[in-house]
Write a protein that holds these residues in place. Structure first.
Motif, mmCIF file in Angstrom:
data_model
loop_
_atom_site.group_PDB
_atom_site.id
_atom_site.type_symbol
_atom_site.label_atom_id
_atom_site.label_comp_id
_atom_site.label_asym_id
_atom_site.label_seq_id
_atom_site.Cartn_x
_atom_site.Cartn_y
_atom_site.Cartn_z
ATOM 1 N N CYS A 6 0.847 -1.191 0.000
ATOM 2 C CA CYS A 6 0.000 0.000 0.000
ATOM 3 C C CYS A 6 0.889 1.251 0.000
ATOM 4 O O CYS A 6 1.858 1.331 0.756
ATOM 5 C CB CYS A 6 -0.873 -0.020 1.242
ATOM 6 N N ALA A 8 -0.010 4.148 1.016
ATOM 7 C CA ALA A 8 -0.316 4.988 2.170
ATOM 8 C C ALA A 8 0.309 4.451 3.459
ATOM 9 O O ALA A 8 0.976 5.185 4.177
ATOM 10 C CB ALA A 8 -1.829 5.112 2.338
ATOM 11 N N CYS A 9 0.105 3.175 3.735
ATOM 12 C CA CYS A 9 0.551 2.643 5.032
ATOM 13 C C CYS A 9 1.662 1.606 4.904
ATOM 14 O O CYS A 9 2.164 1.130 5.906
ATOM 15 C CB CYS A 9 -0.636 2.056 5.796
ATOM 16 N N ARG A 11 1.629 -1.429 4.080
ATOM 17 C CA ARG A 11 1.266 -2.803 4.399
ATOM 18 C C ARG A 11 1.480 -3.702 3.170
ATOM 19 O O ARG A 11 1.209 -3.276 2.056
ATOM 20 C CB ARG A 11 -0.213 -2.836 4.789
ATOM 21 N N CYS A 47 -6.754 -1.526 0.496
ATOM 22 C CA CYS A 47 -5.922 -1.877 1.639
ATOM 23 C C CYS A 47 -6.785 -1.835 2.899
ATOM 24 O O CYS A 47 -7.845 -1.205 2.912
ATOM 25 C CB CYS A 47 -4.769 -0.893 1.745
ATOM 26 N N CYS A 49 -6.292 -0.102 5.313
ATOM 27 C CA CYS A 49 -6.354 1.291 5.748
ATOM 28 C C CYS A 49 -7.362 2.096 4.928
ATOM 29 O O CYS A 49 -7.622 3.257 5.227
ATOM 30 C CB CYS A 49 -4.977 1.953 5.660
ATOM 31 N N LYS A 51 -7.105 2.680 1.520
ATOM 32 C CA LYS A 51 -6.529 3.154 0.264
ATOM 33 C C LYS A 51 -6.950 2.244 -0.891
ATOM 34 O O LYS A 51 -6.890 1.025 -0.765
ATOM 35 C CB LYS A 51 -5.001 3.167 0.397
HETATM 36 ZN ZN LIG Z 1 -2.796 0.882 3.488
#
Ligand SMILES: [Zn+2]
Length: 76
Positions: A6, A8-9, A11, A47, A49, A51
């Motif tokens: 991901c 953004a995070c 992962r 994801c 999160c 995203k």
């Molecule tokens: Zn994420």
């Protein structure tokens, strides 16, 4: 083998056998080697999160360029 993550995070999402040097525009499901954690919302792949990572097109996932990053190497 690439590890798709991901954007953004960071992962881990899945491992993908990428053939050729081109960009990762789609991920063919037959070449996804290992799946980690992600979510589905209709045909969207998200994801955990939230995203957006890609869109499920049946045999492949159409990847959203800004949604993911990857590490690892492509296979020529
Ligand atoms: Zn994420």
């Amino acid at each position: 083998m690439l590890t798709i993550k991901c954007a953004a995070c960071k992962r881990k999402l899945w491992k993908y056998q990428k053939i050729g040097k081109g960009e990762v525009l789609r991920c063919y499901k037959s070449r996804i080697d290992r799946e980690y954690e992600y979510q589905r919302q209709g045909d969207k792949i998200l994801c955990s999160c939230g995203k957006e990572i890609g869109i499920d097109k049946g045999a492949h996932i159409k990847m959203i360029k800004k949604g993911f990053i990857y590490t690892g190497s492509k296979q020529n």
